[in-house]
Design a protein around this motif. Structure first.
Motif, PDB file in Angstrom:
ATOM      1  N   ASP A   1     -49.591   7.904 -46.926  1.00 42.39           N
ATOM      2  CA  ASP A   1     -50.366   6.845 -46.274  1.00 42.39           C
ATOM      3  C   ASP A   1     -50.290   5.548 -47.072  1.00 42.39           C
ATOM      4  N   LYS A   2     -50.365   5.634 -48.406  1.00 42.91           N
ATOM      5  CA  LYS A   2     -50.261   4.445 -49.257  1.00 42.91           C
ATOM      6  C   LYS A   2     -48.894   3.783 -49.114  1.00 42.91           C
TER       7      LYS A   2
ATOM      8  N   GLU B   1     -53.131  17.456 -49.148  1.00 44.13           N
ATOM      9  CA  GLU B   1     -53.979  16.269 -49.002  1.00 44.13           C
ATOM     10  C   GLU B   1     -53.507  15.149 -49.925  1.00 44.13           C
ATOM     11  N   GLN B   2     -53.138  15.483 -51.157  1.00 47.15           N
ATOM     12  CA  GLN B   2     -52.630  14.484 -52.104  1.00 47.15           C
ATOM     13  C   GLN B   2     -51.332  13.869 -51.581  1.00 47.15           C
ATOM     14  N   ASN B   3     -50.454  14.705 -51.076  1.00 50.26           N
ATOM     15  CA  ASN B   3     -49.183  14.212 -50.542  1.00 50.26           C
ATOM     16  C   ASN B   3     -49.398  13.309 -49.338  1.00 50.26           C
ATOM     17  N   GLN B   4     -50.334  13.676 -48.467  1.00 51.43           N
ATOM     18  CA  GLN B   4     -50.628  12.846 -47.298  1.00 51.43           C
ATOM     19  C   GLN B   4     -51.201  11.502 -47.727  1.00 51.43           C
ATOM     20  N   HIS B   5     -52.065  11.511 -48.754  1.00 45.45           N
ATOM     21  CA  HIS B   5     -52.644  10.278 -49.276  1.00 45.45           C
ATOM     22  C   HIS B   5     -51.537   9.357 -49.822  1.00 45.45           C
ATOM     23  N   LEU B   6     -50.607   9.921 -50.569  1.00 40.58           N
ATOM     24  CA  LEU B   6     -49.499   9.125 -51.101  1.00 40.58           C
ATOM     25  C   LEU B   6     -48.623   8.568 -49.981  1.00 40.58           C
TER      26      LEU B   6
END
Length: 82
Positions: free
Chosen positions: A75-76, A68-73
């Motif tokens: 997306d940013k 989830e953290q990697n996907q958030h990064l």
């Protein structure tokens, strides 16, 4: 036990990177374990001197959190490039 990231699985060979020390690569052979793992999973693992697995614990919640953290990064990064 140390925590590792599954780099990749090929047959019964599992290539692992030690968390926090990703330059340390460990390759283990374990047919039963290799069927339970996929690339990117986190696992606590104890390896014997002969390279065999003595115990392990698949870290399902931690793996989900990291993904989830990697996907958030990602997306940013993609938003910034638009």
């Amino acid at each position: 036990m140390k925590t590792y990231t599954v780099d990749f699985v090929e047959g019964d060979k599992i290539t692992l990177l030690e968390r926090g020390h990703e330059e340390h690569k460990v390759i283990v052979e374990d047919e039963a374990l290799s069927r339970k793992l996929t690339d990117g999973m986190l696992i606590d693992l104890m390896v014997r001197e002969d390279g065999s697995v003595s115990s392990y614990k698949i870290l399902t919640d931690e793996t989900k959190q990291v993904k989830e953290q990697n996907q958030h990064l990602l997306d940013k990064i993609l938003k910034k490039s638009n």
